[in-house]
Motif scaffolding. Structure first.
Motif, PDB file in Angstrom:
ATOM      1  N   PHE A 201       6.964  -4.333 -24.667  1.00 22.30           N
ATOM      2  CA  PHE A 201       7.492  -3.259 -25.847  1.00 22.30           C
ATOM      3  C   PHE A 201       7.323  -1.811 -25.632  1.00 22.30           C
ATOM      4  CE2 PHE A 201       6.662  -7.656 -27.214  1.00 22.30           C
ATOM      5  CZ  PHE A 201       7.817  -7.860 -27.677  1.00 22.30           C
TER       6      PHE A 201
ATOM      7  N   ARG B 196      19.640  -6.812 -16.177  1.00 17.17           N
ATOM      8  CA  ARG B 196      19.274  -8.216 -16.716  1.00 17.17           C
ATOM      9  C   ARG B 196      20.505  -8.984 -16.542  1.00 17.17           C
ATOM     10  NH1 ARG B 196      15.824  -7.998 -21.874  1.00 17.17           N
ATOM     11  NH2 ARG B 196      16.325 -10.033 -21.931  1.00 17.17           N
TER      12      ARG B 196
ATOM     13  N   ARG C 281      27.002  -7.459 -21.793  1.00 18.29           N
ATOM     14  CA  ARG C 281      28.174  -6.303 -21.557  1.00 18.29           C
ATOM     15  C   ARG C 281      27.418  -5.338 -20.728  1.00 18.29           C
ATOM     16  NH1 ARG C 281      30.360  -7.709 -26.826  1.00 18.29           N
ATOM     17  NH2 ARG C 281      30.698 -10.013 -26.439  1.00 18.29           N
TER      18      ARG C 281
ATOM     19  N   THR D 219      27.087  -3.644 -29.200  1.00 20.53           N
ATOM     20  CA  THR D 219      28.060  -4.856 -28.512  1.00 20.53           C
ATOM     21  C   THR D 219      27.335  -5.838 -27.928  1.00 20.53           C
ATOM     22  OG1 THR D 219      29.924  -5.114 -27.122  1.00 20.53           O
ATOM     23  CG2 THR D 219      28.385  -3.302 -26.602  1.00 20.53           C
ATOM     24  N   GLY D 220      27.741  -7.166 -27.993  1.00 20.05           N
ATOM     25  CA  GLY D 220      27.232  -8.240 -27.090  1.00 20.05           C
ATOM     26  C   GLY D 220      26.008  -8.751 -27.462  1.00 20.05           C
TER      27      GLY D 220
ATOM     28  N   SER E 203      25.508   1.656 -27.489  1.00 20.89           N
ATOM     29  CA  SER E 203      24.123   2.425 -27.608  1.00 20.89           C
ATOM     30  C   SER E 203      24.141   3.656 -27.172  1.00 20.89           C
ATOM     31  CB  SER E 203      23.095   1.502 -27.094  1.00 20.89           C
ATOM     32  OG  SER E 203      23.225   1.000 -25.783  1.00 20.89           O
TER      33      SER E 203
ATOM     34  N   ARG F 160      19.204  -8.263 -30.324  1.00 19.92           N
ATOM     35  CA  ARG F 160      18.769  -9.212 -29.839  1.00 19.92           C
ATOM     36  C   ARG F 160      17.278  -9.437 -29.662  1.00 19.92           C
ATOM     37  NH1 ARG F 160      21.978 -10.445 -24.297  1.00 19.92           N
ATOM     38  NH2 ARG F 160      20.093 -11.676 -23.849  1.00 19.92           N
TER      39      ARG F 160
ATOM     40  N   ASP G 251      15.651 -10.803 -27.612  1.00 22.78           N
ATOM     41  CA  ASP G 251      14.915 -10.557 -26.162  1.00 22.78           C
ATOM     42  C   ASP G 251      15.434  -9.428 -25.599  1.00 22.78           C
ATOM     43  OD1 ASP G 251      17.626 -11.349 -26.061  1.00 22.78           O
ATOM     44  OD2 ASP G 251      17.399 -12.686 -24.203  1.00 22.78           O
ATOM     45  N   SER G 252      15.986  -8.606 -26.079  1.00 23.54           N
ATOM     46  CA  SER G 252      16.103  -7.403 -25.359  1.00 23.54           C
ATOM     47  C   SER G 252      15.134  -6.410 -25.454  1.00 23.54           C
ATOM     48  CB  SER G 252      17.582  -6.780 -25.759  1.00 23.54           C
ATOM     49  OG  SER G 252      17.441  -6.256 -27.002  1.00 23.54           O
ATOM     50  N   GLN G 253      14.522  -5.983 -24.429  1.00 18.21           N
ATOM     51  CA  GLN G 253      13.111  -5.481 -24.782  1.00 18.21           C
ATOM     52  C   GLN G 253      13.729  -3.671 -24.907  1.00 18.21           C
ATOM     53  OE1 GLN G 253      11.109  -6.853 -21.670  1.00 18.21           O
ATOM     54  NE2 GLN G 253      11.309  -8.955 -22.948  1.00 18.21           N
TER      55      GLN G 253
ATOM     56  N   ARG H 261      14.058  -0.181 -25.324  1.00 22.30           N
ATOM     57  CA  ARG H 261      12.647   0.602 -25.644  1.00 22.30           C
ATOM     58  C   ARG H 261      13.004   2.250 -25.167  1.00 22.30           C
ATOM     59  NH1 ARG H 261       9.119  -1.984 -20.979  1.00 22.30           N
ATOM     60  NH2 ARG H 261       9.970  -0.934 -19.313  1.00 22.30           N
TER      61      ARG H 261
ATOM     62  N   ASN I 100      16.130   3.426 -27.134  1.00 22.03           N
ATOM     63  CA  ASN I 100      17.551   3.545 -26.476  1.00 22.03           C
ATOM     64  C   ASN I 100      18.418   3.486 -27.713  1.00 22.03           C
ATOM     65  OD1 ASN I 100      16.743   4.023 -24.107  1.00 22.03           O
ATOM     66  ND2 ASN I 100      17.150   1.865 -23.485  1.00 22.03           N
TER      67      ASN I 100
ATOM     68  N   HIS J 254      19.529 -14.565 -30.367  1.00 25.20           N
ATOM     69  CA  HIS J 254      18.777 -15.321 -29.150  1.00 25.20           C
ATOM     70  C   HIS J 254      17.360 -15.534 -29.471  1.00 25.20           C
ATOM     71  CE1 HIS J 254      21.926 -13.979 -26.059  1.00 25.20           C
ATOM     72  NE2 HIS J 254      22.414 -13.270 -27.120  1.00 25.20           N
TER      73      HIS J 254
ATOM     74  N   PRO K  16       9.306 -15.952 -24.938  1.00 27.88           N
ATOM     75  CA  PRO K  16       8.771 -14.707 -24.953  1.00 27.88           C
ATOM     76  C   PRO K  16       8.401 -14.140 -23.769  1.00 27.88           C
ATOM     77  CG  PRO K  16       7.663 -16.184 -26.451  1.00 27.88           C
ATOM     78  CD  PRO K  16       8.578 -17.110 -25.452  1.00 27.88           C
TER      79      PRO K  16
ATOM     80  N   PHE L 130       5.615 -11.983 -30.194  1.00 23.42           N
ATOM     81  CA  PHE L 130       6.876 -11.666 -29.704  1.00 23.42           C
ATOM     82  C   PHE L 130       7.834 -11.268 -30.719  1.00 23.42           C
ATOM     83  CE2 PHE L 130      11.070 -13.147 -27.667  1.00 23.42           C
ATOM     84  CZ  PHE L 130      11.287 -11.757 -27.077  1.00 23.42           C
TER      85      PHE L 130
ATOM     86  N   GLN M  77       6.520  -8.105 -32.620  1.00 23.74           N
ATOM     87  CA  GLN M  77       6.394  -6.991 -31.840  1.00 23.74           C
ATOM     88  C   GLN M  77       8.101  -6.362 -31.897  1.00 23.74           C
ATOM     89  OE1 GLN M  77       4.606  -6.231 -28.448  1.00 23.74           O
ATOM     90  NE2 GLN M  77       2.636  -6.887 -28.961  1.00 23.74           N
ATOM     91  N   ARG M  78       8.756  -7.204 -31.452  1.00 23.66           N
ATOM     92  CA  ARG M  78      10.273  -6.803 -31.438  1.00 23.66           C
ATOM     93  C   ARG M  78      11.010  -6.666 -32.711  1.00 23.66           C
ATOM     94  NH1 ARG M  78      13.999  -4.557 -29.473  1.00 23.66           N
ATOM     95  NH2 ARG M  78      16.098  -5.666 -29.530  1.00 23.66           N
TER      96      ARG M  78
ATOM     97  N   HIS N 185      23.004 -20.180 -29.452  1.00 28.58           N
ATOM     98  CA  HIS N 185      23.434 -20.854 -28.524  1.00 28.58           C
ATOM     99  C   HIS N 185      23.668 -22.371 -28.884  1.00 28.58           C
ATOM    100  CE1 HIS N 185      23.441 -22.168 -24.456  1.00 28.58           C
ATOM    101  NE2 HIS N 185      23.419 -20.787 -23.959  1.00 28.58           N
TER     102      HIS N 185
END
Lengths: 301, 1315
Positions: A68, A126, A131, B679-680, B730, B762, B764-766, B768, B771, B797, B802, B816, B819-820, B852
């Protein structure tokens, strides 16, 4: 900096024996090519898994990883030696900050790399992101601007988080190839490479899963959903790149300073200065003559 | 060098030089004093830049050049040059309140609603740690039991921890809020109306805190009991255990043991089910606090779950946590059972948990349970069943705590019954604290905007808590105590916003309610609890009235508690007995006093409730779900005090069931959802999942959605309209694209405004490095920050695994997620920028989504998250809840629809005491009659007696004996050689000095004479100036009428400064423009006007009035100072004053009085009081000041004071040493060192301030100012002014150059290291 004690590659022993065998094979192949040192530069956005990939590759937890927050604020080089072969991996901070390419980070990296030779660049992203956006392009551009276009001839596209279930009911291979295609295209555009050139040096794509819960095969090797053990295949790809016919990138002062637009048109500076001087002179003369005329007129009312 | 020059220097500088009036001299002191305080508070100087020094010098020169006037004139001029001293003063005073908010907020750590409790009540007397104060309130509680069932359940503890932080003294204490419910399941369910008037208890917490400090108790749990209830069964517990903070000594080992044992032994009566809705309160990053955990207990209905829960609880306990609860009962129970309850208890709970070891176990167990009771009441999305280890811990803590509490209560009951005074009341205690802190807010929110309130409640899995837990996990258990104070302080600051909110609430309440009842809801809660509670283990409830007398108390029979309680209306026997079980009766007695309007409102509210029940039902949720209960609770709060039969919860429920059973599809409910996100990330996929239908196309690699479009569908009979939007970028470079998209979204939302906003990202996108900041900022800018008010952070997602934690092993899912979510919430907060808007407690709720197709599904075919939750109903419920609440809140105030700004605007509930204090502590000059000028009225700074006549003679002689001296013209000076010039100037200076001295003395002498003449000269007052002129022949004696204003800090040639200057006053009324020192160049920096008038009333009482009005685009400030003084004999004078000033958005009216006595020759004492009316608050203050002159040069000033409002008080002291040059008024060198100390709400602010000014050479002066406070922030200002060493100005470039250098070569100093 360079005088640092290079440690024995202890992590090598941690690999499953199957992996070890394959790696030894690959390394000996490198040796045959007379490559005794391999310097790998790892770059990419923040949070994509650069450090984790380094750790996986070395087989030790050499770089701290935090999900994180970014840990690596500056480049870190990890060197390991094994039977006369030295592996240097340079982990770098993420290239993105607050939505922009962090030129500060890039500058740090460049400074760090001064007088080093980059054999292989791992560009990390990743697999499970869907995208590609402008930011990626910017990053590629920035890397190209810093190290020259040739660096892409020595690069690998590393896609982390490879253990995924593709969306849209896509086949895993289809998905990963689509994703890597998209990224490769970005690289090509970002680096402004000609299509032909790009095709000559295809950038190999390596899928990586660093997570501790990566599935393993019977040899205890971490494998991808398609069954490949990824560490050996990554090392293989690396050795391939290291031994391809392109030159390794030597980072010297010139490359660093010369990068960017500063160089362009430097020649013109004296010329333009001279022109300016002439113009000023001319104007001055004009003014003077004007005043003279005025005075003459004024004296004669 | 520094445009923020400090006024004091300027003033004193000049005044010393030029003015001979003692008044002016005094001003210096004043301003210094002010500054002291100000700086301490602010850590920063508010100031006006006076570039006066330069001008003064300049004038000097110009004078000379002008003419060879007589020497005298030249020297006189400086007098005129006294610049801006008045102005300075004015602005000085002004500054604090401009900055006030800044300086105030950090202090407002404590919940504002704190009220001191000085109950003199007989029984309550005790070491009074926490006292419960109940204001009595009358209200109708309609269907006692059924009416408000469990609604009141959610409590959030917000500020508690902070408090602890604030007072460094309490290192550890555990705060724990327990709500406990005493309601027996036996109550006939149909029992409807037990109407009647109920006292509302207001419990005021927080206060104890202060007292605690004073008493020197360390580490107490503060709490007060409000209990309330769910309908018959719900037990809502809120526990906030501050584990880290538990540095406190655990007092009684025995106690602990007892408790623990009991806890283990007694399975909580079978019908207590603990549900932790991990309520996030402060999702900001303070690791320190555990979140208040909300535990709700449901009884009858969920029998199955009950058992489970019991088991669970046990598990928890066995899992190796020992929570030690030490209850110190400070109560002197009066032996009266009635009293038994709510006095002060000090409970120290120390939770030492061996978390590390267990988490995984716990988790496993948890999961197990989950499987077992899917239907159980734990519906909280975030914590769900499988909570993170962290939460587990928390839970277990709670669980323990609850148990213990209950046991304690049991004990207490026994005790009560047996007349023992032991134990207990812990539960009560905690509850109330919690409640109270909370309640206001909730109230507020509901009234203002429902969403906010909801937000509070609905954040699942508090990231904060998670964080803390992580920390805990990493540290050894119980280590955390050190970090306590510090971080909680942070925390406190962060919470300001929240407090502000509170304040709002107050206002609202006040509007509606009578008098100063602040905590209706809390009171209500308590009442309800009392009324309907049938706790399993029984216990007594006492609600204490404000003055300490009991309103009523409920005594519960000891033992397991289905038994009914009898009411003992102690204090108010005339009250209807609300608590008598009225069984099935449904009389309408309580409704009689409802107005038509209210009835209508309630009806509507009831409809909303029915609707909500139906929605919940359709989603397959239980109304006892934590979100649902929160919503219901808030609805109850909206209903306010009027709880009639109309507003019965069960009624609503039944109606809902009936309607649903009939299968009627008349549910008039629709939901507009705006979906935003990168996006996405899966926006469109989420929409598809919501509708369970392929409503919009999705694509993995290309943006599936290219334009804003509306998707309408029906889910469970609810019409849902979703606005799907193209993905946002972003990248900072692409914000232009984003803006386009957003503006089209805005157009769309104008057509149909969204009820809720899903911000999709998401899980699971970390992400940081912030961004997403550009993106989030774009959203805030385009759609307004208020968009986030109704936003749900939706993380897609959600089924992804994690990542690995720092230790290499994967994080637990909950950690997880927590924190996210925290990261996302935080970046949203950052993007919004305004912490008041995004205050920690108002973080957006988070919901998880997994689109999913391979997502795991439960038996019903609903996709479930790794923690076993079905996310879709959860998400919908959240959305419905938000909408329902906003409907309800719009209902509650139809004429005042949801005004967020009002909610978050700056409004102070309690007056900013430190500010008032600093205002009070300023030493003020008493206005003087001209005849008294310099008189020895105890107020003057100048001691006439100091000057012996012989002295004067000497000096005069000295001057007179000098050979005549003719000032040279500039041209002549230019001709002099260097040495000559030097000599000339030396001579010149010397003479100027002597002349000034002479004039000074003459002035003094004149004053003395005037004094001797007594009051004869009264008629002189009118044309005093003239008179003086005649007498002295020297304009120097003119009281400095019109201080020049400060010139703007700009080199701008066409600055308007000169337009407004007039140096010769034409009347007694002085009017000057007010300069905004922070203005821009080329900007007319004047935004106000300042008027001054001094006059004599009845020719005897001098008075001075100063009014300053400033107005800019945003605000209008008024500042009025007026004072009138009277003299008592030779040595004393009193002054009465009336000030008006802006404090925050309100006007504060200050009435003050002060008396000064010169009791010894060198000692002056002053005492003063002040009363401030601010909004509905009255703050009283008292101060004592003493001034001792040690010799001629040293002056010691000390002052101390206190300001008190409601129960809150601030104490402050100032100590200042001033050292002046021997021939002070003429020489200008002086230094002062000040120390100030302010204590407020347990927070001690200590500041030191040094000011010094001295001349260097002939034409240069240096002023140094340094301030430092105990938070280690400070400021150093060095000002130099010179007229001959211009190059010194270049020094000012140094910082600029350094900054540039740093920015050019960022990493220069950094060394690369390999590892």
């Amino acid at each position: 900096m360079g005088s640092l004690l290079i440690r024995e590659w202890a992590g090598f022993q941690q690999f499953p024996s199957a992996t070890q065998n394959k790696l030894i094979e690959l390394l000996s192949k490198l040796k045959q090519e007379n490559v005794n040192t391999l310097t790998i530069l790892v770059m990419g956005k923040g949070g994509v898994g650069k450090s984790s990939t380094v750790n996986s590759l070395i087989g030790e937890r050499v770089v701290t990883v935090n999900s994180f927050q970014s840990e690596a604020l500056r480049p870190v080089m990890v060197s390991r030696t094994k039977g006369g072969f030295t592996l240097n991996i340079i982990d770098t901070p993420g290239l993105v900050e607050a939505g922009y390419v962090s030129y500060q980070a890039l500058q740090l990296i460049k400074g760090f790399l001064l007088n080093k030779t980059i054999d292989v660049l791992l560009y990390v992203d990743r697999l499970d992101a869907y995208r590609v956006d402008d930011l990626d392009k910017q990053i590629i551009k920035a890397i190209t601007g810093s190290f020259g276009r040739d660096i892409w001839h020595r690069s690998l596209l590393v896609l982390t988080h490879a253990q995924l279930c593709p969306p849209d009911e896509l086949n895993y291979d289809v998905y990963s190839s689509k994703r890597s295609e998209a990224l490769l295209k970005t690289i090509r555009i970002g680096a402004r490479m000609r299509k032909q050139d790009f095709q000559d040096f295809t950038i190999p794509v390596v899928l990586v899963e660093n997570s501790g819960r990566c599935t393993k095969n019977e040899n205890d090797e971490k494998i991808l959903p398609n069954g490949d053990a990824w560490i050996p295949s990554m090392v293989k790809a690396i050795t391939d790149v290291a031994t391809n016919r392109s030159r390794a990138i030597v980072v010297d002062k010139k490359l660093i300073d010369g990068s960017g637009s500063d160089e362009k048109g430097k020649l013109w500076i004296p010329v333009i200065l001279g022109l300016q001087w002439l113009v000023v002179k001319w104007i001055e003369r004009a003014i003077k003559s004007d005043i003279k005329r005025d005075i003459i007129k004024g004296n004669r009312p | 060098m520094d445009s923020k020059a400090s006024p004091p220097e300027t003033t004193s500088h000049l005044s010393g030089f030029s003015s001979f009036s003692p008044h002016d001299v005094y001003d210096i002191d004043n301003s210094m004093n002010k500054n002291d305080i100000e700086v301490d508070k602010n850590g920063r100087a508010t100031s006006n830049s006076g570039s006066v020094d330069g001008s003064e010098n300049g004038r000097f020169v110009s004078e000379e050049k002008e003419e060879e006037e007589e020497f005298k004139t030249a020297t006189e001029k400086p007098v005129v040059a006294v610049s801006g001293e008045k102005a300075n003063e004015g602005e000085d005073a002004d500054a604090p309140f401009l900055d006030f908010s800044e300086f105030f907020t950090p202090k407002s750590v404590l919940p504002v609603e704190k009220v001191t409790v000085n109950d003199d009540d007989a029984e309550n007397h005790v070491v009074g740690v926490s006292q419960v104060r109940v204001l009595q309130k009358e209200s109708f509680v309609g269907g006692g039991d059924e009416g408000l069932k469990g609604l009141l359940g959610e409590g959030f503890v917000k500020n508690l921890e902070i408090e602890s932080a604030g007072s460094g003294e309490n290192e550890g204490f555990v705060e724990k809020g327990l709500r406990e419910n005493e309601i027996s399941g036996e109550f006939p369910p149909s029992k409807k109306q037990e109407g009647g008037e109920e006292p509302k208890s207001e419990i005021i917490g927080g206060e104890q805190f202060v007292e605690t400090n004073e008493l020197g108790k360390v580490g107490e749990v503060e709490a007060e009991g409000v209990q309330f209830t769910g309908q018959g069964d719900a037990v809502v517990d809120t526990i906030n255990v501050d584990t880290l903070g538990t540095g406190a000594a655990v007092g009684d080992v025995e106690g602990i043991k007892d408790i623990e044992i009991k806890g283990l032994e007694v399975p909580v009566d079978g019908n207590v089910c603990l549900e932790n809705g991990f309520d996030k309160v402060n999702s900001n990053d303070e690791p320190v606090e555990l979140k208040p955990v909300q535990t709700e207990t449901e009884s009858e209905k969920n029998l199955e779950s009950l058992t489970n829960n019991n088991v669970e609880t046990r598990e928890v306990q066995s899992s190796g946590q020992d929570v030690a609860v030490v209850a110190k009962d400070d109560n002197s129970y009066s032996g009266n059972v009635i009293v038994a309850n709510q006095e002060k208890e000090v409970a120290e709970i120390e939770a030492k948990s061996d978390f590390e070891a267990k988490p995984t176990d716990l988790e496993v167990e948890r999961v197990g349970y989950v499987v077992e009771n899917v239907s159980s009441a734990k519906v909280d999305a975030g914590d769900g069943d499988v909570t993170q280890a962290a939460e587990h811990d928390a839970e277990s803590n709670q669980a323990d705590a609850v148990h213990e509490a209950e046991h304690l209560e049991n004990d207490r009951n026994h005790a009560g019954a047996h007349g023992q005074e032991k134990v207990s009341a812990i539960s009560n205690v905690e509850v109330s604290e919690e409640e109270e802190n909370h309640h206001p807010e909730e109230d507020d929110e509901i009234e203002g905007s429902a969403t906010d309130g909801e937000t509070d409640g609905m954040i699942f899995g508090s990231s904060e808590a998670a964080k803390q837990f992580l920390e805990e996990l990493e540290q050894a258990s119980g280590v955390g105590s050190h970090s306590g104070a510090e971080s909680s302080r942070d925390h406190s600051q962060r919470i300001d916003g929240q407090i502000v909110t509170d304040s709002d609430e107050e206002v609202d309440t006040d509007e509606e309610g009578e008098g100063k009842e602040l905590f209706d809801s809390a009171a209500l809660a308590a009442l309800l609890k009392a009324a309907t509670g049938a706790d399993s283990d029984g216990g007594g409830i006492t609600i204490t009235s404000q003055d300490g007398s009991k309103l009523f108390s409920v005594e519960r029979p000891a033992g397991l508690g289905t038994s009914l309680r009898s009411l003992k209306p102690a204090a108010r026997p005339n009250r209807t007995n609300i608590f008598a079980p009225s069984g099935l009766t449904s009389g309408g007695e309580t409704e009689t006093n409802l107005s038509e309007e209210e009835k209508k409102k309630l009806e509507k509210l009831q409809q909303i409730r029915v609707k909500f029940f139906r929605l919940v039902q359709r989603l397959g949720h239980s109304p006892d779900d934590s979100i649902a209960t929160q919503v219901l609770y808030r609805l109850a709060v909206v209903a306010g005090r009027q709880n009639g039969q109309l507003f019965s919860l069960d009624d609503a429920k039944r109606t809902a069931l009936q309607l649903e059973a009939e299968g009627k599809d008349d549910l008039n409910f629709s939901l507009n959802i705006l979906v935003l996100g990168k996006t996405g990330v899966g926006k469109s996929a989420t929409i598809n999942s919501i509708f369970a239908d392929e409503k919009t196309s999705i694509h993995a690699f290309e943006p599936g959605t290219t334009s804003v479009k509306e998707i309408v569908g029906t889910v469970d009979g609810v019409q849902i309209r979703v606005i799907d939007t193209p993905g946002l970028k972003s990248s900072g470079m692409e914000q232009g694209t984003n803006r386009k998209v957003l503006s089209s979204i805005k157009k769309f939302t104008k057509k149909c405004s969204p009820d809720i906003v899903l911000y999709v990202d998401r899980l699971d996108s970390q992400t940081r490095d912030l961004n997403d900041l550009p993106l989030l900022r774009s959203i805030s800018n385009a759609l307004g920050p208020s968009i986030w008010r109704s936003a749900i952070v939706t993380l897609t997602h959600a089924a992804s695994a994690p990542p690995d934690g720092p230790s290499g092993s994967p994080l637990s899912y909950e950690v997880f997620v927590a924190q996210r979510s925290h990261v996302v919430q935080q970046s949203i907060g950052q993007a919004v920028g305004d912490m008041r808007l995004m205050n920690p407690s108002l973080m957006n709720p988070v919901s998880l989504v997994e689109n999913h197709s391979a997502c795991r599904k439960n038996r019903d075919g609903q996709k479930v998250l790794p923690n076993g939750q079905a996310w879709r109903p959860q998400l919908l419920l959240l959305g419905y809840s938000m909408k329902i609440l906003s409907e309800a809140s719009s209902l509650s105030k139809p004429q005042d629809p949801l005004d967020h700004r009002k909610l978050f605007g700056f409004r102070v509930r309690s007056p900013p005491l430190p500010y008032l204090l600093s205002w009070l502590l300023q030493s003020r000059t008493h206005p003087k009659l001209s005849t008294d000028q310099g008189g020895d009225n105890g107020d003057s700074d100048i001691d006439l007696a100091d000057l012996s006549d012989s002295d004067q003679e000497e000096d005069d002689d000295e001057y007179d004996q000098l050979p005549p001296f003719k000032p040279l013209r500039r041209a002549q000076i230019a001709k002099l050689s260097k040495e000559q010039r030097k000599a000339y100037f030396e001579e010149y200076d010397y003479r100027v000095k002597l002349l000034q001295k002479k004039q000074w003395r003459e002035e003094l002498r004149r004053m003395k004479e005037m004094k001797k003449k007594g009051k004869v000269v009264a008629d002189e007052f009118g044309d005093m100036g003239e008179d003086v002129d005649q007498e002295n022949g020297s304009p120097a004696a003119v009281p400095v009428a019109l201080p020049d204003m400060v010139l703007p800090p700009s080199f701008d040639g066409d600055n308007p400064a000169y337009r407004y200057r007039f140096l010769e006053p034409s009347s007694q009324l002085l009017a000057r423009p007010v300069l905004d020192t922070h203005g821009w160049d080329h900007d007319c920096g004047y935004d106000g006007v300042n008027l001054e008038q001094s006059l004599a009333i009845a020719s005897r009482f001098p008075a001075a009035v100063t009014v300053q009005v400033t107005k800019d685009k945003k605000e209008f400030n008024l500042h009025l100072d007026s004072s009138i003084s009277a003299k008592h004999g030779e040595n004393g004078s009193s002054m009465a004053g009336f000030d008006i000033q802006n404090v925050g958005k309100q006007l504060a009216y200050i009435v003050r009085g002060e008396t000064k006595f010169k009791n010894f020759k060198r000692n002056k004492t002053a005492a003063g009081i002040s009363v401030t009316f601010l909004g509905e608050n009255i703050a009283t203050g008292f101060k004592v000041e003493d001034q001792i002159a040690l010799g001629k040069r040293l002056m010691l000033v000390g002052s101390t004071g206190t300001v008190r409002s409601q129960s809150d008080s601030a104490y402050g002291a100032n100590l200042e040493v001033r050292l002046r040059e021997a021939d002070f008024p003429i020489g200008q060198d002086q230094s002062s060192l000040g120390l100030s100390l302010v204590k407020w709400r347990g927070d001690l602010a200590l500041g030191a301030n040094l000011q010094s000014q001295f001349s260097v050479g002939r034409n240069s002066k240096i002023a140094v100012r340094a301030g430092l406070n105990n938070k280690l922030s400070g400021q150093i200002t060095v000002r130099t002014s010179t007229s001959d060493q211009l190059q010194i100005a270049l020094v000012g470039i140094i910082p600029v150059v350094m900054a540039i250098y740093k920015s050019i070569r960022p990493g220069v100093s950094e060394n690369y290291s390999m590892y």
